[in-house]
Design an enzyme around this catalytic site. Structure first.
Site, PDB file in Angstrom:
ATOM      1  N   HIS A   1     -13.251   2.005  -0.204  1.00  0.00           N
ATOM      2  CA  HIS A   1     -12.950   1.020   0.848  1.00  0.00           C
ATOM      3  C   HIS A   1     -13.760  -0.300   0.231  1.00  0.00           C
ATOM      4  CE1 HIS A   1     -13.355   4.258   3.922  1.00  0.00           C
ATOM      5  NE2 HIS A   1     -12.209   4.278   3.794  1.00  0.00           N
TER       6      HIS A   1
ATOM      7  N   ARG B   1      -2.424  -2.164  -3.445  1.00  0.00           N
ATOM      8  CA  ARG B   1      -4.048  -1.657  -3.485  1.00  0.00           C
ATOM      9  C   ARG B   1      -3.772  -0.210  -4.402  1.00  0.00           C
ATOM     10  NH1 ARG B   1      -5.356   2.976   1.116  1.00  0.00           N
ATOM     11  NH2 ARG B   1      -7.502   3.030   0.435  1.00  0.00           N
TER      12      ARG B   1
ATOM     13  N   ARG C   1     -13.220  15.333   7.107  1.00  0.00           N
ATOM     14  CA  ARG C   1     -14.152  15.217   6.057  1.00  0.00           C
ATOM     15  C   ARG C   1     -15.706  15.550   6.415  1.00  0.00           C
ATOM     16  NH1 ARG C   1     -11.989  10.050   3.127  1.00  0.00           N
ATOM     17  NH2 ARG C   1      -9.989  10.325   3.704  1.00  0.00           N
TER      18      ARG C   1
ATOM     19  N   GLU D   1      -7.241  -5.805   4.719  1.00  0.00           N
ATOM     20  CA  GLU D   1      -7.256  -5.679   2.913  1.00  0.00           C
ATOM     21  C   GLU D   1      -5.922  -6.156   2.677  1.00  0.00           C
ATOM     22  OE1 GLU D   1      -8.730  -1.170   2.469  1.00  0.00           O
ATOM     23  OE2 GLU D   1      -7.890  -1.358   4.337  1.00  0.00           O
TER      24      GLU D   1
ATOM     25  N   ASN E   1       0.952  -1.072   0.022  1.00  0.00           N
ATOM     26  CA  ASN E   1      -0.073   0.115   0.231  1.00  0.00           C
ATOM     27  C   ASN E   1       1.042   1.106  -0.017  1.00  0.00           C
ATOM     28  OD1 ASN E   1      -1.962   2.076   0.413  1.00  0.00           O
ATOM     29  ND2 ASN E   1      -2.815   1.056   2.158  1.00  0.00           N
TER      30      ASN E   1
END
Ligand code: AMP
Length: 394
Positions: free
Chosen positions: A178, A89, A239, A382, A8
């Site tokens: 996601h 990723r 956010r 992940e 990643n």
């Protein structure tokens, strides 16, 4: 048995895990941070020990080369040939990539052509792919995309009610993010319930610094809260999530700022941080709220209300759900947030068991035996998904 590297790559970091597949056994993991800056930090965990070294690493290629040589030096591998594949990723696969792929040169060209869809995320992902390609030219590089799982969304979920031409010409639509986590967690949930993914409906609440909810119907994503960008949906650490789009022009005029500057506020100065004025970290807010800080409590409650709203709407959209699952940093750890959300869903018959809910970072059923919907905590993984997809494409 094959050794697969799951990678990643961020703008100044590179996280890695080397896994033995198909056993899904973690061999080693680590992170290179501050790439391109002074005093870069390389840390690696192996056989119960953690080594951390600080030196200057000027770019991602150098980071990859240091990492691979470290694997040899620490005798984790005997030669680079032992690495059968590298899975990366990649945040955005645009509207073309609907599943994981072996990355060829033309795919890199395509990913470059859609950089404006994910200007913060895709460039470092591509740098990571290039760095591994250069140093391991004979090893297959696989891209695993955050957007891919959501390609099963129907048009009514992914299209915005805007001029259709914006979609046709500029690909403005909901992509969702996601996806790798939503897929892993929903499919693992089915397994825990003793069912196949196609035999159940699961609502996944991936609540971390970034956060999204996903409606997984019979194994497939049918709606999710993040949209064209990861800004849409529920409020997050910094956010805003959904707001009235007219606020942008209004605040541009009030503050004499550009659209870019206002969007930056919505990405970096909103959510937990914006409402509380205190922190973007849920731990700080939970502590402050416990001590009576009204705005910290408000930031948590605004988010919990929105999470519950979406879960309820996905419950209706899917015609019911077998389970709700919490995952990611907050979902796996913040017991009070889980309680806050599930208590708001009592009308659906969801009931949290406060004793069972007293758990962190473990797979657990946290609903009462008479809850109409099962509620679970399932830590996301992940990297295992990346390694699984990489193995299946070798
Ligand atoms: P992630 O982006 O998935 O790494 O999640 C980061 C978020 O998880 C931050 O807001 C952290 O405060 C939160 N988090 C991590 N550990 C805990 C904890 N023990 N209690 C509450 N929140 C936590």
């Amino acid at each position: 048995m094959k050794k697969i590297m799951a990678v990643n790559a961020g703008s100044s970091s590179l996280k890695f895990q080397l896994l033995e597949m198909p056993e899904e056994k973690l061999i080693t993991s680590g992170i290179v941070e501050r790439i391109g800056l002074k005093n870069s930090v390389f840390s690696i965990k192996f056989n119960g020990t953690e080594i951390e070294e600080t030196f200057d690493i000027e770019n991602h290629s150098v980071a990859v080369s240091i990492l691979l040589n470290k694997l040899l030096e620490m005798k984790i591998i005997k030669s680079f040939d032992e690495i059968s594949g590298v899975g990366h990723r990649v945040v955005h696969g645009g509207d073309k990539i609907a599943e994981s792929i072996v990355i060829e040169d033309e795919d890199i060209e395509y990913l470059e052509s859609i950089i404006d869809l994910a200007p913060l995320h895709n460039p470092p992902n591509l740098i990571g792919i290039r760095a591994f390609k250069e140093i391991l030219p004979n090893v297959k590089q696989v891209g695993v995309f955050d957007t891919a799982f959501h390609h099963s969304m129907p048009e009514e979920s992914f299209l915005y009610a805007i001029p259709y031409e914006w979609y046709e010409k500029y690909k403005v639509r909901k992509y969702g993010f996601h996806g790798t986590s939503h897929k892993y967690v929903s499919h693992r949930c089915a397994e825990i319930m003793g069912k196949k993914p196609e035999e159940c409906n699961v609502i996944v609440a991936h609540i971390g610094n970034g956060a999204s909810i996903c409606a997984v119907k019979q194994g497939h994503s049918v709606d999710t809260t993040m949209g064209f960008t990861p800004l849409e949906g529920i409020p997050m650490g910094t956010r805003s999530g959904n707001i009235d789009p007219a606020i942008i022009e209004f605040m541009m005029n009030k503050k004499n700022k550009s659209a870019k500057e206002i969007t930056n506020y919505l990405n970096k100065q909103s959510g937990y941080l914006g409402v509380s004025g205190l922190s973007s970290d849920s731990r700080d807010l939970v502590n402050a709220a416990e001590q009576g800080n009204h705005r910290a409590k408000l930031a948590i409650d605004i988010q919990a209300k929105r999470i519950a709203d979406y879960i309820a709407s996905y419950y209706v959209y899917m015609g019911g759900a077998d389970a709700i699952v919490f995952t990611a940093g907050i979902g796996e750890n913040a017991t009070s947030t889980r309680e806050n959300v599930i208590d708001r869903l009592s009308v659906l018959g969801a009931k949290i068991d406060r004793e069972r809910n007293n758990c962190r970072r473990v797979e657990a059923l946290i609903s009462t035996d008479d809850s109409k919907i099962k509620v679970y905590v399932i830590p996301t993984n992940e990297e295992v998904m990346i390694a699984r997809d990489t193995l299946s494409l070798l």
